[in-house]
Design an enzyme around this catalytic site. Structure first.
Site, mmCIF file in Angstrom:
data_model
loop_
_atom_site.group_PDB
_atom_site.id
_atom_site.type_symbol
_atom_site.label_atom_id
_atom_site.label_comp_id
_atom_site.label_asym_id
_atom_site.label_seq_id
_atom_site.Cartn_x
_atom_site.Cartn_y
_atom_site.Cartn_z
ATOM 1 N N VAL A 2 31.535 43.041 46.690
ATOM 2 C CA VAL A 2 31.395 44.471 46.957
ATOM 3 C C VAL A 2 32.442 45.197 46.115
ATOM 4 C CG1 VAL A 2 31.404 46.285 48.701
ATOM 5 C CG2 VAL A 2 30.669 43.960 49.320
ATOM 6 N N CYS A 3 32.038 46.287 45.473
ATOM 7 C CA CYS A 3 32.980 47.156 44.770
ATOM 8 C C CYS A 3 33.743 46.366 43.708
ATOM 9 C CB CYS A 3 33.883 47.817 45.806
ATOM 10 S SG CYS A 3 34.819 49.245 45.239
ATOM 11 N N THR A 4 35.048 46.515 43.645
ATOM 12 C CA THR A 4 35.841 45.839 42.624
ATOM 13 C C THR A 4 35.975 44.338 42.872
ATOM 14 O OG1 THR A 4 37.905 46.340 43.782
ATOM 15 C CG2 THR A 4 37.185 47.914 42.111
ATOM 16 N N THR A 52 29.526 47.205 40.062
ATOM 17 C CA THR A 52 30.860 47.359 40.626
ATOM 18 C C THR A 52 31.084 48.838 40.916
ATOM 19 O OG1 THR A 52 33.188 46.724 40.302
ATOM 20 C CG2 THR A 52 32.066 47.716 38.420
#
Length: 216
Positions: free
Chosen positions: A97-99, A117
């Site tokens: 998830v995300c970074t 990202t």
């Protein structure tokens, strides 16, 4: 089914808690909160989460979930990437998830793969060897990546559909009443006003820069 939720300092709580609340309630799931040590992990906004196991103790999982946060300290330290290199080859699904995708990339998991990202670190992810997509959820083989923070819920629902079928995934969505109706239409860099994008970009990159300075 063993699902490993990865913990590390300065992670973003919703990146982990969103997928956890979708996936951990399914029948037959055993969740594991795995970290470098047994000590509570402090998230980027101060929340403490207690590990249930450590990287040294957990050497396999059916599903791996890697949250995002401030990436540079964890990238430089290398412990998360080392564990991912060990457990990813035997996992059925590896997700981020995300970074968190930058941690997958640093472990070699995203070499030659499409991935997404948080919009603020797309260039960083590309520099780590991934083929960067702007989609909210991207599946490439056994790897599923989600864009920023709230996209982790979408990723987890998509994975739930793969694991247990559409009806179960729909039931999980209903159980958490995930029916977004935000008061503003500025939830992506493509939709938000330019001045808002620049203000948020500046805040985020200054935070990432402070993280990098602490490890540089």
């Amino acid at each position: 089914m063993d699902i490993a939720f990865v913990l590390y300092p300065d992670m973003t709580a919703l990146d982990l808690v969103g997928p956890y609340d979708v996936l951990a309630h399914a029948p037959g799931v055993t969740p594991h909160f795995v970290a470098a040590t047994p000590d509570p992990v402090r998230c980027d906004a101060g929340m403490l989460i207690a590990p249930t196991t450590t990287f040294a103790e957990l050497d396999r999982a059916d599903v791996i979930v890697v949250p995002g946060g401030k990436p540079f300290g964890v990238l430089a330290e290398g412990t998360v990437a080392a564990w991912l290199r060990e457990v990813h080859p035997t996992a059925t699904w590896t997700t981020s998830v995300c970074t968190g995708s930058t941690l997958l990339a640093s472990a070699g998991v995203l070499a030659g793969k499409r991935a997404t990202t948080h919009w603020a670190v797309r260039d960083l992810l590309a520099s780590l060897g991934a083929e960067v997509s702007t989609e909210r959820v991207v599946r490439d083989g056994s790897v599923i990546t989600a864009a920023g923070v709230s996209a982790g819920i979408d990723m987890a629902l998509a994975l739930a559909g793969i694991l247990w079928g559409d009806d179960v995934a729909k039931g999980l969505q209903l159980a958490i009443e995930y029916d977004p109706q935000p008061p503003y239409d500025s939830g992506s860099v493509e939709k938000a006003p330019a001045e808002v994008v620049e203000a948020v970009r500046g805040l985020m990159l200054s935070g990432f820069g402070a993280d990098r300075d602490r490890t540089g």
